[in-house]
Design a protein around this motif. Structure first.
Motif, PDB file in Angstrom:
ATOM      1  N   VAL A 736       0.770  -1.124   0.011  1.00  0.00           N
ATOM      2  CA  VAL A 736       0.024  -0.012   0.045  1.00  0.00           C
ATOM      3  C   VAL A 736       1.060   1.176  -0.130  1.00  0.00           C
ATOM      4  N   HIS A 740      -2.071   4.890   5.203  1.00  0.00           N
ATOM      5  CA  HIS A 740      -2.012   3.469   5.699  1.00  0.00           C
ATOM      6  C   HIS A 740      -2.534   3.436   6.950  1.00  0.00           C
ATOM      7  N   GLN A 750       2.975  -6.798   8.064  1.00  0.00           N
ATOM      8  CA  GLN A 750       3.139  -5.328   8.009  1.00  0.00           C
ATOM      9  C   GLN A 750       4.363  -4.766   8.008  1.00  0.00           C
ATOM     10  N   CYS A 760       6.187   3.395   2.135  1.00  0.00           N
ATOM     11  CA  CYS A 760       5.192   2.455   1.509  1.00  0.00           C
ATOM     12  C   CYS A 760       5.154   1.333   2.679  1.00  0.00           C
ATOM     13  N   SER A 771      -8.774  -8.572   3.554  1.00  0.00           N
ATOM     14  CA  SER A 771      -8.006  -7.987   2.604  1.00  0.00           C
ATOM     15  C   SER A 771      -8.455  -6.842   1.929  1.00  0.00           C
ATOM     16  N   TYR A 774      -9.975  -3.727   3.832  1.00  0.00           N
ATOM     17  CA  TYR A 774      -8.848  -2.732   4.132  1.00  0.00           C
ATOM     18  C   TYR A 774      -8.935  -1.699   3.463  1.00  0.00           C
ATOM     19  N   GLN A 775      -9.085  -0.390   4.162  1.00  0.00           N
ATOM     20  CA  GLN A 775      -9.030   1.133   3.584  1.00  0.00           C
ATOM     21  C   GLN A 775     -10.259   1.201   2.342  1.00  0.00           C
ATOM     22  N   GLN A 795      -6.750  -1.179  -5.787  1.00  0.00           N
ATOM     23  CA  GLN A 795      -7.720  -0.041  -5.039  1.00  0.00           C
ATOM     24  C   GLN A 795      -7.035   1.213  -5.258  1.00  0.00           C
ATOM     25  N   ALA A 805      -4.440   7.085  -1.517  1.00  0.00           N
ATOM     26  CA  ALA A 805      -3.738   5.762  -0.992  1.00  0.00           C
ATOM     27  C   ALA A 805      -3.953   4.773  -2.456  1.00  0.00           C
ATOM     28  N   LYS A 807      -3.466   0.659  -3.278  1.00  0.00           N
ATOM     29  CA  LYS A 807      -3.264  -0.650  -2.730  1.00  0.00           C
ATOM     30  C   LYS A 807      -3.317  -1.723  -3.837  1.00  0.00           C
ATOM     31  N   LEU A 809      -2.834  -5.899  -4.184  1.00  0.00           N
ATOM     32  CA  LEU A 809      -2.723  -7.113  -3.423  1.00  0.00           C
ATOM     33  C   LEU A 809      -2.874  -8.248  -4.446  1.00  0.00           C
TER      34      LEU A 809
END
Length: 938
Positions: A736, A740, A750, A760, A771, A774-775, A795, A805, A807, A809
């Motif tokens: 991310v 954060h 993390q 980051c 997952s 998250y945010q 994202q 932000a 992200k 994944l």
């Protein structure tokens, strides 16, 4: 341009640095106004610096700097109130529970003047010897061995011995990474003098790869190896019997034991874990060369037999008459910039100032000098013992200066609990972010490198002035000043120091007094007792002993060369170890021996280096190195997460009388990514020591290590402890950028990484829903992009149309160019940005190889391929030369040609690229049959 000469803040090599500024007034300068280079006149480095040293100025831009005293609640207070609170609390604690209810825990990062005042305060006025230092964790086994053999903690030789030796033996030392500047001197000596380099290490390290002979012994076999060497030297009549008779004691006792080993070299080789050919080759190198130098580091020291193993090395050099002779003898490679200076002033709990012990006469001398009725009358608690006492409630107030024991001590979870439960914890630090600082009841702002002034002593006994060149900001103060304020608030006289020069003057005077009363002691600063403040400020690097002012500036001074030692009889002592056999390593399934060590570009617990982007790039996340055969055996995958957990009473061999059974009752763990490394023995794993809660959610490697110690030195045995390794199944993982939430639900992985343009976070979840949640907001932009069969879930979070932000994944590890990805933060989110984002993700990432130049693996691959093509076109395939291609690549890219610590990695990467290029040529597919092609320069 004005210039300030100072010393490096890192390892014990003690490199000199020159800091210059174009501003005429140094009171106005900041780090951005400065230029730092190696001091080309300093005898330790002659202008050379490693990657960390070159970036010393970058270390000053701490993300969060402590400028004022404050309480754990965060409430600020001035120095008067802070020092009064500390003085009153310490006084009350001593009144109620006695002097041993308080303790000081110091650091090899402190200056000698800081160390001296702290020891005077505790041992002279508080009447407790509960003053230890993190040097206990790296040097105390070498200290104990030299005290037993020579009668005093004195390194006999100097760096010049590296240039004069015929054979250099490095034991448990990855010098290419830990002491790069010295290693460059070793490589230069190999080239200039045809010196032979022997590396003794279970691991095929960057150092071992450049050795003429690498003995990959079993863990813990160094004692047996050198014990057998003494027997072999005696069998071959290579020992100096005249020297032994005139200058040593104990040889006849120890040699009988050693000859039992050397009587059967085949059996000895099996015990040690090498071939009989390799063993004989090593023994013959030592026997047949006049100048042999043995240097050891943490692979020896951080063992439960570290003291005995070091004495086994010293025994060999005593038998050869090597001690104090040019190019010969034993040398201890020091880990910290002032570990030796701290030992000189009594920084260890097991000694008093100026290398004195606790005899009645030594106590009386110190009491008279400090003008007190008495001083501490017995040894105090060493580091592990100190924090055990803290956990048991016996120590009720502790002052920690310049170190991070919550991370650096074994059994970290226990240390954290002990400090959290301790009634009163004082921490002197430059940043409030360290794991230990967060547990302080009172946090004191200390001056750091660039601000403070004083002296340090390096591995070869050279005292160097460390000079401040940036005006201290806020209310930061030298550590000696803080201790003096508390001492005066407690009503103690003798702490009215005007500056660091006045402290050094008192210390030198004490040294002169000790030398007068105990003339056999080697440590001597008599020649520095009459320095004026101006002379102290201008003091040139000087190697002790310094009996006269005429010796100021002296170098290449060896001691014990006349065979006169600091023991009671004046003779050196051969030491017979209690146990010689190599520890048996019968391990249960899913269990390996965990080795720990330093990464090339990091320092200790990363509080000084973790925020420097160029130094973080090579290893962005915690990793554990494993042999490829262990992946399937342990159900692990390369790049996957591994849970590393301490063993609880599973292996009887480790539950010895030297280990406290209670140490096995608090299991803890850490996590790391699995990295395949076939240089690692099949029964071992390797993880760096640097990680902490400040940077990683699962903290550091010492979470998984117990507190077993060497029974003589009390140094923790960090090396090769048994641990279990189990896979961690992640639902999704990735990176991310930008905003954060570190406390998000479901995060199990993390790791924060500083980039040149921000920070980051590498993240992982065990639950898919967590997952994606998250945010995520109703306004988040989400989509899936598949790259080479790997689905990536992306994202974007926006604020007023700007990316806040990002992200990314996936089910497996995400490899993207972090700097370039982070550069999207703050830009308008539109079709153009999405297109650029996709292009960047598809471009992938390449690991950093050279921190000095920023050269990546891809850069080296491209250049080697270009060199290969150019040579084929120019000279034909039969005449191509890997050596020429490597040299040209390094010349063009600069990699491995700066500090040199990455040379073996550059060569390994280049060689693989060369082999890949050759694989396309049918007639040269077997590279091993082409020595001139396959083998590169050393």
């Amino acid at each position: 341009m004005s210039v300030v000469q100072s010393s490096c803040a890192y390892c014990g090599v003690g490199c000199g640095v020159s800091v210059s500024s174009n501003k005429p007034n140094w009171t106005d300068v900041d780090a951005a106004d400065l230029i730092l280079v190696g001091d080309n006149k300093h005898p330790a480095n002659y202008g050379h610096l490693c990657a960390k040293g070159e970036r010393l100025l970058d270390s000053l831009a701490q993300p969060n700097v402590l400028r004022y005293p404050k309480l754990r609640s965060g409430m600020p207070l001035d120095w008067d109130k802070a020092s009064t609170l500390i003085a009153d609390t310490f006084a009350q604690t001593i009144a109620e529970h006695g002097p041993d209810s308080v303790a000081l825990y110091l650091s090899g990062q402190l200056l000698t003047e800081d160390y001296y005042v702290a020891n005077k305060f505790a041992k002279g006025f508080l009447k407790t010897a509960n003053v230890d230092t993190n040097s206990r964790l790296c040097m105390s086994s070498a200290v104990s061995a030299m005290q037993r053999a020579f009668g005093e903690d004195v390194v006999p030789g100097c760096y010049d011995d590296l240039e004069q030796a015929d054979v250099i033996v490095l034991v448990g030392a990855n010098t290419a990474w830990t002491h790069p500047v010295l290693f460059q001197r070793i490589l230069a000596a190999k080239k200039a003098n045809n010196a032979q380099l022997v590396v003794i290490d279970p691991l095929s390290t960057a150092t071992a790869k450049q050795a003429d002979l690498h003995l990959a012994i079993k863990p813990g076999a160094d004692l047996t190896l050198f014990h057998g060497l003494l027997g072999y030297l005696t069998d071959q009549n290579r020992v100096d019997h005249a020297y032994i008779a005139a200058h040593t004691e104990g040889f006849d006792t120890v040699v009988l034991q050693t000859q039992q080993l050397s009587a059967n070299l085949a059996d000895l080789a099996t015990q040690v874990g090498v071939s009989v050919t390799q063993l004989t080759q090593f023994y013959q190198l030592v026997a047949n060369n006049k100048k042999v130098l043995t240097a050891s580091c943490q692979g020896v020291n951080q063992s439960t037999i570290g003291t005995d193993a070091t004495n086994a090395m010293i025994n060999c050099h005593l038998a050869l008459g090597h001690i104090g002779q040019a190019g010969c003898g034993f040398f201890s490679l020091t880990g910290q910039p002032n570990a030796m200076g701290g030992r000189e002033v009594g920084g260890l709990a097991t000694q008093l100032a100026c290398h004195m012990g606790f005899s009645q006469s030594e106590q009386q001398l110190l009491a008279d000098f400090w003008q007190v009725d008495s001083v501490a009358d017995q040894k105090g608690l060493a580091a592990v013992e100190m924090f055990d006492a803290l956990a048991e409630g016996k120590i009720k107030a502790i002052w920690i200066m310049g170190t991070n024991p919550v991370v650096s001590l074994p059994n970290s979870e226990k240390i954290a609990r002990a400090l959290a439960d301790c009634p009163f914890v004082v921490v002197s630090e430059i940043s409030p972010d360290s794991d230990t600082a967060k547990l302080a009841d009172v946090l004191l702002p200390a001056q750091g490198w660039s601000e403070k002034c004083g002296t340090v002593t390096n591995s070869e006994r050279t005292i160097t002035r460390q000079r401040g060149f940036i005006t201290a900001k806020g209310q930061t103060k030298p550590d000696w000043w803080a201790v003096s304020q508390v001492a005066k608030k407690m009503g103690f006289d003798g702490f009215e120091f005007d500056d660091n020069a006045s402290i050094f003057s008192e210390f030198a005077a004490l040294s002169a007094k000790v030398k007068q009363v105990f003339p056999t002691k080697v440590f001597d600063l008599t020649g520095l007792t009459e320095l004026s403040k101006a002379q102290y400020d201008a003091l040139a690097p000087t190697q002790w002993p310094i009996a006269s002012a005429t010796q100021i500036g002296q170098q290449n001074v060896r001691v014990f060369g006349l065979g006169e030692f600091a023991t009671a009889t004046g003779k050196a002592q051969f030491v017979t170890p209690a146990v010689v056999s190599v520890p048996q390593q019968s391990l249960p399934s899913n269990t390996l021996l965990l080795n720990t060590g330093r990464s090339r570009d990091q320092w200790h617990t990363m509080t000084r280096t973790g925020h420097i982007a160029s130094l973080r790039a090579s290893i962005p996340e915690p990793v554990v190195h494993l042999h490829s055969s262990q992946l399937s055996a342990l159900s692990l995958t390369e790049g996957g997460l591994v849970r590393i957990e301490a063993i609880q009473n599973q292996i009887e061999q480790y539950s010895t009388e030297t280990a406290n059974p209670d140490l096995f009752t608090h299991a803890s763990f850490t996590m790391a990514r699995a990295v395949v490394d076939d240089d690692i023995p099949t029964n071992m794993a390797l993880m760096s020591m640097h990680w902490s809660a400040q940077f990683s959610l699962t903290k550091g490697v010492n979470q998984a290590l117990d507190a077993r110690v060497d029974p003589i030195s009390k140094q923790p045995g960090f090396k090769c402890q048994p641990v279990t390794l189990t896979p961690v199944e992640l639902a999704l993982q990735g990176v991310v950028f930008g905003q954060h939430d570190s406390s998000a639900h479901g995060l199990c992985w993390q790791v924060a990484q500083t980039l040149e343009n921000g920070v980051c976070h590498h993240i992982g979840f065990t639950d898919t829903d967590d997952s994606f949640a998250y945010q995520a907001t109703a306004h988040s932009l989400k989509w899936t992009l598949t790259v080479v069969g790997q689905p990536l879930y992306i994202q974007c979070n926006m604020d007023k149309g700007l990316l806040k932000a990002l992200k990314v994944l996936s089910h497996t590890q995400v490899n993207v160019a972090l700097y370039q990805m982070n550069d999207f933060i703050g830009k308008p989110v539109d079709k153009q940005l999405i297109k650029q984002l996709h292009q960047q993700i598809k471009a992938g990432n390449s690991p950093l190889i050279c921190a000095c130049t920023g050269v990546t693996e891809a850069n080296i691959n491209d250049e080697i391929n270009q060199q290969f093509n150019d040579q084929v076109m120019s000279d034909g395939l039969a005449n191509i030369s890997f050596e020429q291609a490597l040299d040209s690549t390094q010349l063009l890219l600069g990699c491995g040609r700066q500090c040199g610590s990455c040379h073996s990695e550059v060569k390994q990467c280049a060689k693989q690229s060369w082999k890949d290029a050759l694989s396309y040529c049918e007639s040269y597919s077997d590279i091993d049959h082409q020595p001139s092609v396959a083998e590169g320069v050393a």
